[in-house]
Design a protein around this motif. Structure first.
Motif, PDB file in Angstrom:
ATOM      1  N   VAL A 127       3.555  10.969 -18.640  1.00  0.00           N
ATOM      2  CA  VAL A 127       2.881  11.188 -17.237  1.00  0.00           C
ATOM      3  C   VAL A 127       0.858  10.708 -17.384  1.00  0.00           C
ATOM      4  CG1 VAL A 127       2.955  12.105 -15.516  1.00  0.00           C
ATOM      5  CG2 VAL A 127       5.247  11.769 -16.660  1.00  0.00           C
ATOM      6  N   VAL A 128       0.212  11.839 -18.638  1.00  0.00           N
ATOM      7  CA  VAL A 128      -0.689  12.534 -18.702  1.00  0.00           C
ATOM      8  C   VAL A 128      -1.906  11.296 -19.402  1.00  0.00           C
ATOM      9  CG1 VAL A 128      -2.912  13.142 -19.298  1.00  0.00           C
ATOM     10  CG2 VAL A 128      -0.604  15.046 -18.458  1.00  0.00           C
ATOM     11  N   MET A 129      -0.645  10.213 -20.612  1.00  0.00           N
ATOM     12  CA  MET A 129      -1.361   9.225 -20.867  1.00  0.00           C
ATOM     13  C   MET A 129      -1.305   8.130 -20.096  1.00  0.00           C
ATOM     14  SD  MET A 129      -2.092  10.694 -23.801  1.00  0.00           S
ATOM     15  CE  MET A 129      -3.211   8.666 -24.252  1.00  0.00           C
ATOM     16  N   GLY A 130      -0.740   7.598 -18.960  1.00  0.00           N
ATOM     17  CA  GLY A 130       0.389   6.458 -18.597  1.00  0.00           C
ATOM     18  C   GLY A 130      -1.640   6.856 -17.142  1.00  0.00           C
ATOM     19  N   PHE A 131      -0.895   7.463 -16.672  1.00  0.00           N
ATOM     20  CA  PHE A 131      -2.888   7.573 -16.195  1.00  0.00           C
ATOM     21  C   PHE A 131      -4.347   7.458 -16.425  1.00  0.00           C
ATOM     22  CE2 PHE A 131      -6.788  10.777 -14.535  1.00  0.00           C
ATOM     23  CZ  PHE A 131      -6.744  10.540 -13.620  1.00  0.00           C
ATOM     24  N   VAL A 132      -4.552   8.215 -18.109  1.00  0.00           N
ATOM     25  CA  VAL A 132      -5.479   7.482 -18.797  1.00  0.00           C
ATOM     26  C   VAL A 132      -5.528   6.634 -18.746  1.00  0.00           C
ATOM     27  CG1 VAL A 132      -7.040   7.983 -21.016  1.00  0.00           C
ATOM     28  CG2 VAL A 132      -5.683  10.306 -20.107  1.00  0.00           C
ATOM     29  N   SER A 133      -3.945   5.758 -18.799  1.00  0.00           N
ATOM     30  CA  SER A 133      -4.946   4.131 -19.259  1.00  0.00           C
ATOM     31  C   SER A 133      -4.491   3.455 -18.182  1.00  0.00           C
ATOM     32  CB  SER A 133      -3.807   3.697 -20.794  1.00  0.00           C
ATOM     33  OG  SER A 133      -2.088   4.175 -20.672  1.00  0.00           O
ATOM     34  N   ALA A 134      -4.594   3.761 -17.401  1.00  0.00           N
ATOM     35  CA  ALA A 134      -4.292   3.434 -15.254  1.00  0.00           C
ATOM     36  C   ALA A 134      -5.514   2.688 -15.082  1.00  0.00           C
ATOM     37  CB  ALA A 134      -3.740   4.556 -14.792  1.00  0.00           C
ATOM     38  N   LYS A 135      -6.010   2.341 -15.572  1.00  0.00           N
ATOM     39  CA  LYS A 135      -7.297   1.300 -15.196  1.00  0.00           C
ATOM     40  C   LYS A 135      -6.933  -0.129 -15.663  1.00  0.00           C
ATOM     41  CE  LYS A 135     -11.970   0.725 -15.454  1.00  0.00           C
ATOM     42  NZ  LYS A 135     -13.175   0.456 -16.634  1.00  0.00           N
ATOM     43  N   ARG A 136      -6.925  -1.173 -14.714  1.00  0.00           N
ATOM     44  CA  ARG A 136      -6.507  -2.369 -15.168  1.00  0.00           C
ATOM     45  C   ARG A 136      -7.710  -3.975 -14.578  1.00  0.00           C
ATOM     46  NH1 ARG A 136      -3.155   0.097 -16.901  1.00  0.00           N
ATOM     47  NH2 ARG A 136      -0.615  -0.485 -16.812  1.00  0.00           N
TER      48      ARG A 136
ATOM     49  N   LEU B 160      -2.061   3.942 -10.762  1.00  0.00           N
ATOM     50  CA  LEU B 160      -1.632   4.582  -9.768  1.00  0.00           C
ATOM     51  C   LEU B 160      -1.097   5.400  -8.498  1.00  0.00           C
ATOM     52  CD1 LEU B 160      -5.536   5.618  -9.592  1.00  0.00           C
ATOM     53  CD2 LEU B 160      -3.960   5.888 -10.994  1.00  0.00           C
ATOM     54  N   ARG B 161      -0.145   3.919  -7.829  1.00  0.00           N
ATOM     55  CA  ARG B 161       0.353   4.607  -6.737  1.00  0.00           C
ATOM     56  C   ARG B 161       1.543   4.929  -7.422  1.00  0.00           C
ATOM     57  NH1 ARG B 161       0.462   3.941  -1.411  1.00  0.00           N
ATOM     58  NH2 ARG B 161      -1.652   2.782  -1.578  1.00  0.00           N
ATOM     59  N   GLU B 162       1.943   4.421  -8.658  1.00  0.00           N
ATOM     60  CA  GLU B 162       3.185   4.201  -8.958  1.00  0.00           C
ATOM     61  C   GLU B 162       3.475   5.122 -10.229  1.00  0.00           C
ATOM     62  OE1 GLU B 162       3.249   0.889 -12.198  1.00  0.00           O
ATOM     63  OE2 GLU B 162       3.549  -0.583 -10.728  1.00  0.00           O
ATOM     64  N   LEU B 163       2.803   6.164 -10.554  1.00  0.00           N
ATOM     65  CA  LEU B 163       2.514   7.332 -11.185  1.00  0.00           C
ATOM     66  C   LEU B 163       2.726   8.850 -10.279  1.00  0.00           C
ATOM     67  CD1 LEU B 163      -0.807   6.267 -14.062  1.00  0.00           C
ATOM     68  CD2 LEU B 163       1.374   6.456 -13.879  1.00  0.00           C
ATOM     69  N   VAL B 164       2.089   8.523  -9.127  1.00  0.00           N
ATOM     70  CA  VAL B 164       2.236   9.496  -8.514  1.00  0.00           C
ATOM     71  C   VAL B 164       2.747   9.467  -7.488  1.00  0.00           C
ATOM     72  CG1 VAL B 164      -0.077  10.000  -9.333  1.00  0.00           C
ATOM     73  CG2 VAL B 164      -0.006   8.805  -7.352  1.00  0.00           C
ATOM     74  N   ALA B 165       3.968   8.346  -7.644  1.00  0.00           N
ATOM     75  CA  ALA B 165       4.710   7.917  -6.696  1.00  0.00           C
ATOM     76  C   ALA B 165       5.355   9.762  -5.696  1.00  0.00           C
ATOM     77  CB  ALA B 165       6.127   6.920  -6.630  1.00  0.00           C
ATOM     78  N   ALA B 166       5.659  10.268  -6.955  1.00  0.00           N
ATOM     79  CA  ALA B 166       6.834  11.900  -6.643  1.00  0.00           C
ATOM     80  C   ALA B 166       5.690  12.814  -5.755  1.00  0.00           C
ATOM     81  CB  ALA B 166       7.624  12.268  -7.890  1.00  0.00           C
TER      82      ALA B 166
END
Length: 495
Positions: A246-255, A265-271
């Motif tokens: 989860v954390v690494m997904g956030f770190v690599s979230a830049k598109r 980012l919205r996908e990662l923190v949807a909950a």
């Protein structure tokens, strides 16, 4: 008879971690700060000067990234038992001012401030205990429009001092998004904020080291820990593989685009409710900046920005210079960050008991000056004053009159105040001062009503030149009427 030893002379040296600033450095800094404050003024911000000394109680435990209360400050105790300290930044004094004068100041209150701050920390190469900051803050505005404005203003300030687009980027993130990631990863419990505090600290510091350690190094810190090249082990956060993902997904979230980054980012923190609130704030900031013409060539959303672990409460931002310089070993590296800030809604609350929204940015003046020097955009030797030499001691009033006329015309000038016996020493002094012109008038010139102007800049060029051919049409020394002193000096300076 006692053999009294002479008193020990004090050593002429600056204390460790401090330094002196001389003419050109002070002039460069003032010119840069004048340019920056011109931008702040244009945005409607007012200047504020606060005392260099605050009570330790006012400063509080708010030095970013320091865990010990009041760590890093120069403090002392007064006779009445109050503890005082030199300010460690310009934000803590602002919080005190906002609380002390809350009935008198407009709300929102926009202010900029600049000056030295002091950190009682171990000095190192390029790291001093006294350094300059230049801040701009808005207190009393809860809208993220205030954050967008700060980012736009920071971009303008960098460009006005000589950092063009392409050589810098302002990166924006949001602590609420980070908190949402922590919640989804299972290291933040909204019902018990103190729980998992140590783990969160390790995770945030690991994210902040992504550029230096890479993905493998950060993942190791998220798990059991990391062993460096020397064999030292840094304890990890103890996250499971799923939590670390989860954390690494956030770190690599830049598109490629801000919109794509926000969507990821919205996908990662949807909950997470707090995470989604942070994402919406980022969307609003991006829209407000785009409406003013601030695109990704200047300002981007970047999940990698982590600032002030116990300090910021919402949007955070950092200005990074992207051009390369050579380090002390001749290796190429990017210059890095020169400014940072964010939203800190809890700082004034310490005094008032009520939440007071605030956001701001701090520019590292010395780092920005170093960057400009590295790019050759400052550091040109400033011209010294025109020096009026002294040929006859009994004609001091005449020489002072010449200096007065030059100064009245707006020309920087001074009379030689040393021993006038050796004229060569006067010219050496003028050269050391960087003087462009020496004014000379002996007794014969005075009787004839003339003066001699010696072009010291041209003289130096002629001395360095292999041939005088290129200078033959321009004499390095001219004789002019005494009455035409000012006009002649102005012409020579213009050349």
């Amino acid at each position: 008879m006692a053999n009294d030893k002479p008193a020990r002379r004090p050593r002429a040296e600056t204390p460790k971690g401090f330094r002196d600033y001389f003419g050109a450095e002070v002039t460069e800094r003032k010119a840069m700060l004048d340019a920056i404050t011109g931008v702040y003024h244009r945005y409607g911000f007012d200047p504020l000067e606060t005392s260099a000394v605050e009570t330790v109680e006012s400063l509080g435990k708010f030095l970013p990234d320091v865990d010990r209360p009041n760590a890093g400050v120069f403090g002392w105790q007064e006779e009445d038992a109050d503890w005082l300290a030199l300010r460690y930044d310009l934000t803590a004094p602002l919080a005190r001012v906002a609380a002390q004068y809350r009935n008198d100041l407009p709300s929102p209150y926009r202010r900029y401030a600049m000056g030295p701050v002091w950190r009682n920390e171990k000095p190192g190469p390029g790291r001093f205990r006294q350094f300059y900051q230049c801040d701009a803050d808005t207190v009393g505005a809860s809208s993220v429009a205030a954050d967008a404005e700060i980012c736009a203003m920071l971009s303008d300030a960098l460009e006005v001092v000589g950092i063009p687009r392409g050589d810098y980027v302002v990166k924006i993130n949001n602590r609420k998004v980070l908190n949402g990631v922590m919640e989804v990863a299972g290291v933040l419990d909204p019902s018990d904020p103190g729980r998992f505090e140590d783990e969160r600290g390790i995770v945030l510091r690991a994210i902040d080291k992504m550029d230096r350690l890479g993905e493998a190094g950060v993942r190791a810190l998220l798990g059991a820990g990391r062993k460096d090249e020397s064999g030292d082990i840094t304890a990890g956060a103890g996250l499971s593989e799923a939590q670390a993902d989860v954390v690494m997904g956030f770190v690599s979230a830049k598109r490629e685009s801000g919109a794509q980054t926000v969507a990821r980012l919205r996908e990662l923190v949807a909950a997470s409710a707090i995470g989604l609130e942070g994402v919406e704030e980022l969307e609003t900031i991006a829209a407000l900046l785009a409406a003013q013409g601030y695109g990704p060539d200047r300002i981007v959303i970047d999940p990698g920005v982590v600032r002030g672990l116990g300090y910021y409460t919402g949007p955070v931002y950092e200005a990074e210079l992207t051009f390369e310089i050579l380090d002390e070993k001749g290796r190429k590296r990017q210059f890095g960050s020169v400014a940072g800030g964010g939203r800190y809604d809890d700082l004034v609350k310490r005094f008032t008991g009520q939440a007071v929204p605030a956001t701001g940015v701090s520019i590292g003046v010395d780092r920005l000056l170093a960057a400009l020097r590295a790019k050759g955009r400052v550091g040109v030797e400033a011209a010294g004053p025109v020096v009026v030499t002294v040929m006859d001691r009994d004609r001091m009033a005449d020489y002072m009159a010449m200096v007065g006329e030059l100064r009245a015309a707006g020309i920087r000038a001074e009379m030689y105040l040393g021993n006038p016996k050796n004229f060569g020493n006067q010219l050496k002094y003028a050269d050391k001062r960087g003087a462009p012109i020496a004014v000379i008038q002996g007794g014969n010139e005075a009787e004839a009503g003339v003066i001699i102007l010696k072009d010291l800049i041209l003289g130096a060029k002629i001395a360095q030149s292999a041939t005088l051919e290129e200078w033959k049409d321009r004499p390095a020394q001219v004789e002019v009427a005494r009455a035409g002193l000012v006009a002649a000096v102005q012409r020579m300076l213009a050349q």
